[in-house]
Enzyme design. Structure first.
Site, PDB file in Angstrom:
ATOM      1  N   GLY A  80       0.834  -1.189   0.000  1.00  0.00           N
ATOM      2  CA  GLY A  80       0.000   0.000   0.000  1.00  0.00           C
ATOM      3  C   GLY A  80       0.876   1.249   0.000  1.00  0.00           C
ATOM      4  O   GLY A  80       2.090   1.178   0.191  1.00  0.00           O
ATOM      5  N   GLY A  81       0.254   2.392  -0.212  1.00  0.00           N
ATOM      6  CA  GLY A  81       1.008   3.647  -0.157  1.00  0.00           C
ATOM      7  C   GLY A  81       1.483   4.125  -1.510  1.00  0.00           C
ATOM      8  O   GLY A  81       1.464   3.403  -2.503  1.00  0.00           O
ATOM      9  N   LEU A  82       1.943   5.383  -1.532  1.00  0.00           N
ATOM     10  CA  LEU A  82       2.422   6.014  -2.760  1.00  0.00           C
ATOM     11  C   LEU A  82       3.948   6.002  -2.787  1.00  0.00           C
ATOM     12  O   LEU A  82       4.577   5.164  -2.161  1.00  0.00           O
ATOM     13  CB  LEU A  82       1.840   7.421  -2.856  1.00  0.00           C
ATOM     14  CG  LEU A  82       0.308   7.456  -2.996  1.00  0.00           C
ATOM     15  CD1 LEU A  82      -0.218   8.882  -2.890  1.00  0.00           C
ATOM     16  CD2 LEU A  82      -0.134   6.824  -4.310  1.00  0.00           C
ATOM     17  N   PHE A  85      11.133   6.824  -0.605  1.00  0.00           N
ATOM     18  CA  PHE A  85      12.545   6.531  -0.841  1.00  0.00           C
ATOM     19  C   PHE A  85      13.075   5.640   0.271  1.00  0.00           C
ATOM     20  O   PHE A  85      12.696   5.783   1.437  1.00  0.00           O
ATOM     21  CB  PHE A  85      13.371   7.830  -0.871  1.00  0.00           C
ATOM     22  CG  PHE A  85      14.855   7.596  -0.919  1.00  0.00           C
ATOM     23  CD1 PHE A  85      15.476   7.253  -2.107  1.00  0.00           C
ATOM     24  CD2 PHE A  85      15.629   7.699   0.230  1.00  0.00           C
ATOM     25  CE1 PHE A  85      16.847   7.006  -2.148  1.00  0.00           C
ATOM     26  CE2 PHE A  85      16.994   7.461   0.201  1.00  0.00           C
ATOM     27  CZ  PHE A  85      17.609   7.117  -0.996  1.00  0.00           C
ATOM     28  N   GLY A 156       3.981   0.797   4.716  1.00  0.00           N
ATOM     29  CA  GLY A 156       3.274   0.274   3.554  1.00  0.00           C
ATOM     30  C   GLY A 156       3.235  -1.236   3.682  1.00  0.00           C
ATOM     31  O   GLY A 156       4.291  -1.881   3.643  1.00  0.00           O
ATOM     32  N   LEU A 168       7.760  -1.281   7.425  1.00  0.00           N
ATOM     33  CA  LEU A 168       8.010   0.101   7.833  1.00  0.00           C
ATOM     34  C   LEU A 168       9.426   0.521   7.476  1.00  0.00           C
ATOM     35  O   LEU A 168      10.322  -0.306   7.307  1.00  0.00           O
ATOM     36  CB  LEU A 168       7.764   0.267   9.341  1.00  0.00           C
ATOM     37  CG  LEU A 168       8.698  -0.462  10.307  1.00  0.00           C
ATOM     38  CD1 LEU A 168       9.930   0.387  10.653  1.00  0.00           C
ATOM     39  CD2 LEU A 168       7.958  -0.828  11.584  1.00  0.00           C
ATOM     40  N   ALA A 169       9.601   1.833   7.372  1.00  0.00           N
ATOM     41  CA  ALA A 169      10.917   2.423   7.124  1.00  0.00           C
ATOM     42  C   ALA A 169      11.092   3.596   8.074  1.00  0.00           C
ATOM     43  O   ALA A 169      10.329   4.562   8.035  1.00  0.00           O
ATOM     44  CB  ALA A 169      11.036   2.886   5.677  1.00  0.00           C
ATOM     45  N   CYS A 185       5.232  10.131  -0.350  1.00  0.00           N
ATOM     46  CA  CYS A 185       3.980   9.522   0.126  1.00  0.00           C
ATOM     47  C   CYS A 185       2.744  10.230  -0.427  1.00  0.00           C
ATOM     48  O   CYS A 185       1.644  10.105   0.130  1.00  0.00           O
ATOM     49  CB  CYS A 185       3.942   9.500   1.651  1.00  0.00           C
ATOM     50  SG  CYS A 185       5.386   8.706   2.388  1.00  0.00           S
TER      51      CYS A 185
END
Length: 252
Positions: A80-82, A85, A156, A168-169, A185
């Site tokens: 998921g998510g846009l 980096f 995401g 996660l990041a 994002c």
């Protein structure tokens, strides 16, 4: 309490990260029918890469070429998510968990929404230990934020056949200018931050390198998901954070 196996992978390409996720996902799927399904936590850094989630059509081929020209890879993914980096100095965590039957620290059964909330809680706990104040969620915005204005971590996730993927990041100590080249994002004007940046004014500045943050995150994860982090299966020494900068200073 279920067991959580820790997989430390060092600094790897995004493609290799996908391969490792697939490998451990298969192991979890094979164990789901047992009384004690397996759970893995993949901990790593990525070589510079821009990734975009399932709404990948929001990034044109021309934009993909431009981003590659900065010295980063580019991948369209199933999370998921846009667009975001990943790079050195950022801790990437891929939990590969059998979601069914897992409970949080309060004993509540985990659905997908609660799972994401617990990932956010891991980041909040880890940041607090390092002295970062004002770390929390923001209604209507993904990720974890500082004082509701600066984005510290991105999430995401995917869940397929009851097994979690991606994750996660957390920005630890990295060159944040990579984010300036995109609308991170999908949030126009978003200001990215890092643990290092948020603690730089403290009287005693903590070590915010990825190797230092990893054990803090593991502790927080174990508490949030009521899992016993029992061992490291793959332990390739994580190098000291290397600040990698984009080739061009051009911004969007």
């Amino acid at each position: 309490m279920s067991r959580l196996s820790l997989i430390k992978l060092g600094t790897i390409s995004y493609s290799e990260g996908l391969h490792q996720q697939s490998k451990f996902t298969n192991l979890v799927k094979q164990s789901i029918s047992s009384d004690l399904p397996r759970h893995f936590l993949l901990l790593l850094q990525h070589n510079p890469v821009y990734t975009v989630g399932i709404r990948s059509k929001t990034v044109s081929e021309e934009e993909e070429i431009r981003l590659k020209g900065l010295g980063a890879d580019f991948h369209r993914t199933s999370r998921g998510g846009l667009i975001t980096f990943h790079g050195p100095g950022q801790l990437v965590v891929y939990p590969i968990l059998a979601l069914k039957g897992l409970r949080d620290s309060s004993g509540k059964i985990l659905g997908v929404r609660r799972y994401v909330e617990q990932l956010e809680e891991c980041i909040i706990r880890t940041s607090s230990v390092l002295g970062v104040n004002g770390v929390d969620r923001v209604d209507g915005l993904p990720g974890v934020w500082v004082e509701g204005r600066r984005k510290l971590a991105s999430l995401g996730v995917s869940v397929q056949h009851g097994v979690t993927g991606h994750g996660l990041a957390l920005n630890c100590h990295m060159d944040l200018s990579w984010f300036d080249k995109i609308v991170a994002c999908g949030i126009s004007g978003v200001q990215m931050t890092s643990l290092r940046q948020e603690t730089s004014a403290l009287l005693h500045t903590p070590d915010c390198s990825v190797p230092t943050v990893i054990p803090l995150l593991i502790d927080a994860f174990s508490q949030s998901f009521h899992l016993d982090a029992n061992r490291v299966i793959v332990d390739e020494e994580l190098p000291s954070d290397e600040i990698v900068t984009p080739r061009s200073s051009s911004r969007v």
